[in-house]
Design an enzyme around this catalytic site. Sequence first.
Site, PDB file in Angstrom:
ATOM      1  N   MET A  14     -36.414  16.380   6.118  1.00 34.52           N
ATOM      2  CA  MET A  14     -37.270  17.472   5.642  1.00 34.52           C
ATOM      3  C   MET A  14     -37.550  17.395   4.140  1.00 34.52           C
ATOM      4  O   MET A  14     -37.623  18.416   3.472  1.00 34.52           O
ATOM      5  CB  MET A  14     -36.623  18.814   6.007  1.00 34.52           C
ATOM      6  CG  MET A  14     -36.357  18.978   7.498  1.00 34.52           C
ATOM      7  SD  MET A  14     -37.799  18.751   8.565  1.00 34.52           S
ATOM      8  CE  MET A  14     -38.659  20.278   8.276  1.00 34.52           C
ATOM      9  N   ARG A  15     -37.711  16.203   3.619  1.00 31.99           N
ATOM     10  CA  ARG A  15     -38.059  16.061   2.203  1.00 31.99           C
ATOM     11  C   ARG A  15     -39.418  15.366   2.074  1.00 31.99           C
ATOM     12  O   ARG A  15     -39.728  14.454   2.857  1.00 31.99           O
ATOM     13  CB  ARG A  15     -37.025  15.211   1.442  1.00 31.99           C
ATOM     14  CG  ARG A  15     -35.601  15.680   1.535  1.00 31.99           C
ATOM     15  CD  ARG A  15     -35.368  17.058   0.975  1.00 31.99           C
ATOM     16  NE  ARG A  15     -35.831  17.237  -0.394  1.00 31.99           N
ATOM     17  CZ  ARG A  15     -35.990  18.422  -0.978  1.00 31.99           C
ATOM     18  NH1 ARG A  15     -35.765  19.525  -0.309  1.00 31.99           N
ATOM     19  NH2 ARG A  15     -36.402  18.498  -2.225  1.00 31.99           N
ATOM     20  N   ILE A  16     -40.184  15.801   1.081  1.00 30.99           N
ATOM     21  CA  ILE A  16     -41.441  15.111   0.766  1.00 30.99           C
ATOM     22  C   ILE A  16     -41.104  13.919  -0.115  1.00 30.99           C
ATOM     23  O   ILE A  16     -40.335  14.040  -1.079  1.00 30.99           O
ATOM     24  CB  ILE A  16     -42.404  16.081   0.065  1.00 30.99           C
ATOM     25  CG1 ILE A  16     -42.853  17.153   1.058  1.00 30.99           C
ATOM     26  CG2 ILE A  16     -43.620  15.332  -0.491  1.00 30.99           C
ATOM     27  CD1 ILE A  16     -43.699  18.251   0.462  1.00 30.99           C
ATOM     28  N   LEU A  17     -41.659  12.768   0.222  1.00 29.48           N
ATOM     29  CA  LEU A  17     -41.294  11.523  -0.471  1.00 29.48           C
ATOM     30  C   LEU A  17     -42.372  11.128  -1.469  1.00 29.48           C
ATOM     31  O   LEU A  17     -43.565  11.357  -1.239  1.00 29.48           O
ATOM     32  CB  LEU A  17     -41.089  10.420   0.570  1.00 29.48           C
ATOM     33  CG  LEU A  17     -39.935  10.703   1.542  1.00 29.48           C
ATOM     34  CD1 LEU A  17     -40.023   9.810   2.776  1.00 29.48           C
ATOM     35  CD2 LEU A  17     -38.592  10.530   0.853  1.00 29.48           C
ATOM     36  N   ASP A  46     -47.505  13.582   6.502  1.00 26.86           N
ATOM     37  CA  ASP A  46     -47.787  13.692   7.938  1.00 26.86           C
ATOM     38  C   ASP A  46     -49.112  13.054   8.349  1.00 26.86           C
ATOM     39  O   ASP A  46     -49.806  13.536   9.254  1.00 26.86           O
ATOM     40  CB  ASP A  46     -47.721  15.165   8.404  1.00 26.86           C
ATOM     41  CG  ASP A  46     -46.344  15.771   8.179  1.00 26.86           C
ATOM     42  OD1 ASP A  46     -45.352  15.020   8.244  1.00 26.86           O
ATOM     43  OD2 ASP A  46     -46.248  16.979   7.924  1.00 26.86           O
ATOM     44  N   ASN A  77     -42.011   8.244  11.167  1.00 26.81           N
ATOM     45  CA  ASN A  77     -41.606   9.649  11.151  1.00 26.81           C
ATOM     46  C   ASN A  77     -41.956  10.271  12.493  1.00 26.81           C
ATOM     47  O   ASN A  77     -42.941   9.884  13.118  1.00 26.81           O
ATOM     48  CB  ASN A  77     -42.388  10.378  10.045  1.00 26.81           C
ATOM     49  CG  ASN A  77     -42.090  11.864   9.969  1.00 26.81           C
ATOM     50  OD1 ASN A  77     -40.922  12.272   9.982  1.00 26.81           O
ATOM     51  ND2 ASN A  77     -43.132  12.684   9.880  1.00 26.81           N
ATOM     52  N   GLU A 109     -39.854  14.885  22.375  1.00 25.88           N
ATOM     53  CA  GLU A 109     -39.536  13.965  21.272  1.00 25.88           C
ATOM     54  C   GLU A 109     -38.399  13.033  21.679  1.00 25.88           C
ATOM     55  O   GLU A 109     -38.417  11.835  21.360  1.00 25.88           O
ATOM     56  CB  GLU A 109     -39.125  14.752  20.018  1.00 25.88           C
ATOM     57  CG  GLU A 109     -40.243  15.547  19.381  1.00 25.88           C
ATOM     58  CD  GLU A 109     -39.770  16.315  18.145  1.00 25.88           C
ATOM     59  OE1 GLU A 109     -39.019  15.760  17.332  1.00 25.88           O
ATOM     60  OE2 GLU A 109     -40.141  17.493  18.004  1.00 25.88           O
ATOM     61  N   HIS A 125     -43.071  13.902  13.928  1.00 28.53           N
ATOM     62  CA  HIS A 125     -43.565  15.197  13.447  1.00 28.53           C
ATOM     63  C   HIS A 125     -43.859  16.078  14.657  1.00 28.53           C
ATOM     64  O   HIS A 125     -44.475  15.620  15.624  1.00 28.53           O
ATOM     65  CB  HIS A 125     -44.841  15.001  12.611  1.00 28.53           C
ATOM     66  CG  HIS A 125     -45.380  16.300  12.088  1.00 28.53           C
ATOM     67  ND1 HIS A 125     -44.802  16.971  11.028  1.00 28.53           N
ATOM     68  CD2 HIS A 125     -46.419  17.074  12.487  1.00 28.53           C
ATOM     69  CE1 HIS A 125     -45.469  18.093  10.806  1.00 28.53           C
ATOM     70  NE2 HIS A 125     -46.454  18.179  11.677  1.00 28.53           N
ATOM     71  N   GLY A 182     -30.017  16.562  14.024  1.00 30.33           N
ATOM     72  CA  GLY A 182     -29.896  15.137  14.339  1.00 30.33           C
ATOM     73  C   GLY A 182     -30.006  14.790  15.812  1.00 30.33           C
ATOM     74  O   GLY A 182     -29.588  13.711  16.234  1.00 30.33           O
TER      75      GLY A 182
HETATM   76  C1  GAR Z   1     -37.745  17.770  15.209  1.00 31.57           C
HETATM   77  O1  GAR Z   1     -38.465  18.669  16.002  1.00 31.57           O
HETATM   78  C2  GAR Z   1     -38.688  16.978  14.323  1.00 31.57           C
HETATM   79  O2  GAR Z   1     -39.915  16.698  14.933  1.00 31.57           O
HETATM   80  C3  GAR Z   1     -38.872  17.921  13.170  1.00 31.57           C
HETATM   81  O3  GAR Z   1     -37.626  18.481  12.946  1.00 31.57           O
HETATM   82  C4  GAR Z   1     -36.892  18.513  14.176  1.00 31.57           C
HETATM   83  C5  GAR Z   1     -35.573  17.828  13.946  1.00 31.57           C
HETATM   84  O4  GAR Z   1     -34.704  18.009  15.024  1.00 31.57           O
HETATM   85  N1  GAR Z   1     -39.342  17.201  12.026  1.00 31.57           N
HETATM   86  C6  GAR Z   1     -40.118  17.753  11.093  1.00 31.57           C
HETATM   87  O5  GAR Z   1     -40.466  18.919  11.118  1.00 31.57           O
HETATM   88  C7  GAR Z   1     -40.522  16.808   9.984  1.00 31.57           C
HETATM   89  N2  GAR Z   1     -41.589  17.354   9.226  1.00 31.57           N
HETATM   90  P1  GAR Z   1     -33.392  17.086  15.120  1.00 31.57           P
HETATM   91  O6  GAR Z   1     -32.694  17.177  13.763  1.00 31.57           O
HETATM   92  O7  GAR Z   1     -32.566  17.731  16.192  1.00 31.57           O
HETATM   93  O8  GAR Z   1     -33.826  15.711  15.451  1.00 31.57           O
END
Ligand code: GAR
Length: 223
Positions: A90-93, A145, A107, A174, A109, A12
């Site tokens: 991390m779920r496919i919708l 994605d 989202n 990010e 990615h 998070g």
């Molecule tokens: C982030 O790097 C995000 O881009 C990735 O998971 C991480 C979450 O980190 N998302 C995916 O891979 C989605 N397919 P966080 O929980 O610390 O924000």
Amino acid sequence: MKRIVILISGRGSNMLAIADACRAERWEAEISAVISSRPDAAGLDSAAVRGIPTVVVDHRQHADRTAFDAALAAAIDSFAPDLLVLAGFMRILTTPFVSRYAGRMVNVHPSLLPAFTGLHTHRRAIEAGCKLAGATVHFVTPELDHGPIIAQAVVPVLPGDDEASLAARVLQAEHEMLPRAVRWLVDDALHVDGAGIVRHRSGEPQAFFSTGLSAAAADAAPG
Ligand code: GAR
């Protein structure tokens, strides 16, 4: 006042970056809730510490994607959000779920889309010999994605990088980009043009370059 619901599955840190920017910059918005697909997501505690309501919709408690998505939509709709942010969700919708929130669900990615959709993006970028990597914020459409790109952040891939070191560099980028992108949505600063390209109404740059990018590239260059 826009209402934002953030969906997470783990740590998070992106959710916190949004919540902290929202408060520090006094956005015309509130984080109405953080919803996790996993009961053990660390982000639930950090949201609660900030006084943000949290909900768990445990994917393992639902027989299939349709049942999970229905429960998730019910939880989301109880907060009547204007904006849904998938931040490490991390779920496919399913397509009906995505259609329900079309145009107001984004989202983040961890790759420079359209390269490396799906999982293990950092490992695949290193294995492909990429010199640059990064992350993308995009509107969510039914294809995984894909969807109109709102912002991208670029970082160097350095010699000796492994999956963890590259992931950490991308994550930092990010944390800078995602709050900016969400704020644009809060401020209605974006529009999608006739070709499906997302433009900032005032021409603000939608590309983020990590500080020291060219210095890092120079360091990486042989002798
Ligand atoms: C982030 O790097 C995000 O881009 C990735 O998971 C991480 C979450 O980190 N998302 C995916 O891979 C989605 N397919 P966080 O929980 O610390 O924000």
